[in-house]
Write a protein that holds these residues in place. Structure first.
Motif, PDB file in Angstrom:
ATOM      1  N   GLU A  40       0.773  -1.070  -0.077  1.00  0.00           N
ATOM      2  CA  GLU A  40       0.086   0.046   0.140  1.00  0.00           C
ATOM      3  C   GLU A  40       0.815   1.323  -0.064  1.00  0.00           C
ATOM      4  OE1 GLU A  40      -2.914   0.781  -0.393  1.00  0.00           O
ATOM      5  OE2 GLU A  40      -3.251   2.853   0.444  1.00  0.00           O
ATOM      6  N   LEU A  41       1.897   1.278   0.612  1.00  0.00           N
ATOM      7  CA  LEU A  41       2.954   2.253   0.594  1.00  0.00           C
ATOM      8  C   LEU A  41       3.406   2.765  -0.847  1.00  0.00           C
ATOM      9  CD1 LEU A  41       4.491   4.310   2.485  1.00  0.00           C
ATOM     10  CD2 LEU A  41       6.644   2.623   2.474  1.00  0.00           C
ATOM     11  N   ARG A  42       3.652   1.666  -1.401  1.00  0.00           N
ATOM     12  CA  ARG A  42       4.303   1.725  -2.779  1.00  0.00           C
ATOM     13  C   ARG A  42       3.195   2.223  -3.643  1.00  0.00           C
ATOM     14  NH1 ARG A  42       6.372  -3.009  -3.338  1.00  0.00           N
ATOM     15  NH2 ARG A  42       8.612  -2.530  -3.593  1.00  0.00           N
ATOM     16  N   ARG A  43       1.866   2.079  -3.247  1.00  0.00           N
ATOM     17  CA  ARG A  43       0.867   2.481  -4.162  1.00  0.00           C
ATOM     18  C   ARG A  43       0.388   4.112  -4.031  1.00  0.00           C
ATOM     19  NH1 ARG A  43      -4.427   3.785  -4.382  1.00  0.00           N
ATOM     20  NH2 ARG A  43      -4.201   3.919  -2.102  1.00  0.00           N
ATOM     21  N   ARG A  44       0.639   4.448  -2.695  1.00  0.00           N
ATOM     22  CA  ARG A  44       0.621   5.821  -2.202  1.00  0.00           C
ATOM     23  C   ARG A  44       1.642   6.689  -2.818  1.00  0.00           C
ATOM     24  NH1 ARG A  44      -1.165   5.314   4.174  1.00  0.00           N
ATOM     25  NH2 ARG A  44      -2.721   4.089   3.747  1.00  0.00           N
ATOM     26  N   ARG A  89      12.900   5.047  -1.480  1.00  0.00           N
ATOM     27  CA  ARG A  89      11.937   5.350  -0.378  1.00  0.00           C
ATOM     28  C   ARG A  89      11.245   4.086   0.119  1.00  0.00           C
ATOM     29  NH1 ARG A  89      11.431  10.703   0.698  1.00  0.00           N
ATOM     30  NH2 ARG A  89      11.692  12.398  -1.078  1.00  0.00           N
ATOM     31  N   ILE A  90      10.816   3.329  -0.518  1.00  0.00           N
ATOM     32  CA  ILE A  90      10.452   2.045  -0.129  1.00  0.00           C
ATOM     33  C   ILE A  90      11.621   1.464   0.798  1.00  0.00           C
ATOM     34  CG2 ILE A  90       9.649  -0.289  -0.685  1.00  0.00           C
ATOM     35  CD1 ILE A  90       7.609   1.562  -1.313  1.00  0.00           C
ATOM     36  N   ALA A  91      12.651   1.347   0.434  1.00  0.00           N
ATOM     37  CA  ALA A  91      13.824   0.565   1.153  1.00  0.00           C
ATOM     38  C   ALA A  91      13.949   1.257   2.440  1.00  0.00           C
ATOM     39  CB  ALA A  91      15.222   0.348   0.317  1.00  0.00           C
ATOM     40  N   GLN A  92      14.101   2.754   2.267  1.00  0.00           N
ATOM     41  CA  GLN A  92      14.176   3.475   3.518  1.00  0.00           C
ATOM     42  C   GLN A  92      12.684   3.217   4.408  1.00  0.00           C
ATOM     43  OE1 GLN A  92      16.757   5.598   4.198  1.00  0.00           O
ATOM     44  NE2 GLN A  92      16.031   6.466   5.940  1.00  0.00           N
ATOM     45  N   ALA A  93      11.777   3.188   3.907  1.00  0.00           N
ATOM     46  CA  ALA A  93      10.603   2.864   4.718  1.00  0.00           C
ATOM     47  C   ALA A  93      10.923   1.626   5.532  1.00  0.00           C
ATOM     48  CB  ALA A  93       9.473   2.885   4.012  1.00  0.00           C
ATOM     49  N   ILE A  94      11.111   0.482   4.803  1.00  0.00           N
ATOM     50  CA  ILE A  94      11.412  -0.811   5.673  1.00  0.00           C
ATOM     51  C   ILE A  94      12.278  -0.755   6.705  1.00  0.00           C
ATOM     52  CG2 ILE A  94      12.043  -3.063   4.969  1.00  0.00           C
ATOM     53  CD1 ILE A  94      10.895  -2.819   2.287  1.00  0.00           C
ATOM     54  N   SER A  95      13.283  -0.067   6.396  1.00  0.00           N
ATOM     55  CA  SER A  95      14.394  -0.034   7.558  1.00  0.00           C
ATOM     56  C   SER A  95      13.755   0.762   8.538  1.00  0.00           C
ATOM     57  CB  SER A  95      15.784   0.170   6.909  1.00  0.00           C
ATOM     58  OG  SER A  95      15.556   1.532   6.766  1.00  0.00           O
ATOM     59  N   GLU A  96      12.912   1.879   8.434  1.00  0.00           N
ATOM     60  CA  GLU A  96      12.436   2.726   9.482  1.00  0.00           C
ATOM     61  C   GLU A  96      11.376   1.871  10.284  1.00  0.00           C
ATOM     62  OE1 GLU A  96      12.918   7.292   7.410  1.00  0.00           O
ATOM     63  OE2 GLU A  96      11.175   6.177   7.413  1.00  0.00           O
TER      64      GLU A  96
END
Lengths: 201, 201
Positions: A127-131, A146-153
């Motif tokens: 869903e994050l990718r979709r947004r 950003r997705i990779a960053q999001a996962i580590s966050e």
């Protein structure tokens, strides 16, 4: 007089924290500390509202003069929280909401352990990718970063006091308001009331 | 499946907990555990709604068969919480609200430390006296005993996870709902969500 409550909100880019915070700020009497950054404004972003957009020189001057509560270097830019107004408002009993990147929030956990830390997650990485795609302001390549960053966050969410999911906006707004409201009733923050109630016998 | 949240609410007689709980129960999908007591019903109280009114013999039978989560002897009567339905609902993932006298709640703190304990205070002892007088069901003498009891109970509020004041009913209802809502987002209860969010990449 009681000191204000310091509420630190983090969440990956695209989790919807900006929208949630805008509504929560309308709901109560908060001081919202605008973060400073050296990155370029995105279309529609307003200086002093979304961020204080500073030059690299000005930002480094603040760092050197101990004028930042925290700061981080992320994707080639500085992000940080100017200290002065935050401290002044807390002293005056006003609740302060900070939106801080994860690395910055982890630093504030050390310097302000009495603050309350809230992590906002998207319902899923999918869903994050979709947004992020829907936002349409960034290239495929930047989005994957950003997705990779999001996962580590998101993996660091368990450092926070509260973890909430932004699946449905109205619920997420109510959830953050609940957290702020409930936090003030926790024993450590509310036990001074016991004497107040007993005094007036 | 997640286990339900066990919410234990206490507060001195006259603090308004009954009225608050009735509204909170309407707001969500809770199992409300009706306490059992051997005291006589007050005018308007209904068996199985306000309390399960039991004979002393029946109550003691439950105690002896380990059928009580807690029980206390107070002002010449037993008060207690039948165990079976509480445990069954929690196992089925349903949140359970218990209204328990302070002595009973202190016992549940030992046996169910994962529960969340909420103490509801009147705004002042003065206001409590006014409310008890207004109720008009008890003699001056009984009211003064209740006030003394309330004071000693309020002094134990700092054993609870949350302390709230019932000054204005609407606010108190919202406060208790906030506590229940926020408690589910505390790290210890919500960190399982991190894996759920990451799994769906």
């Amino acid at each position: 007089m009681n000191k204000g409550l310091l509420i630190v909100v983090s969440g990956p880019s695209g989790c919807g924290k900006g929208t949630i915070l805008a509504e929560v700020l309308k709901s109560g009497n908060f001081y919202y500390s605008v973060s400073a950054t050296t990155r370029a404004p995105r279309p529609g972003e307003v200086d002093g509202v979304n961020y204080s957009f500073l030059t690299k020189e000005k930002f480094e001057e603040l760092i050197n003069n101990d004028g930042m509560l925290e700061h981080a270097f992320y994707c080639g830019n500085y992000y940080g929280t100017p200290k002065e107004q935050v401290m002044k408002n807390l002293e005056n009993g006003k609740d302060v909401i900070l939106e801080i990147e994860v690395q910055g929030a982890l630093k504030v956990m050390e310097t302000c352990p009495e603050a309350v830390f809230v992590f906002i997650m998207p319902p899923s990485v999918k869903e994050l990718r979709r947004r992020l795609n829907k936002r349409g302001t960034e290239s495929e390549d930047v989005i994957e970063k950003r997705i990779a960053q999001a996962i580590s966050e998101i993996k660091l969410a368990n450092k926070y006091n509260y973890i909430m999911v932004n699946g449905e906006l109205e619920k997420a707004i109510a959830d953050l308001i609940s957290i702020i409201n409930a936090e003030k009733m926790t024993r450590k923050r509310a036990e001074y009331l016991i004497n107040e109630v007993l005094e007036n016998a």
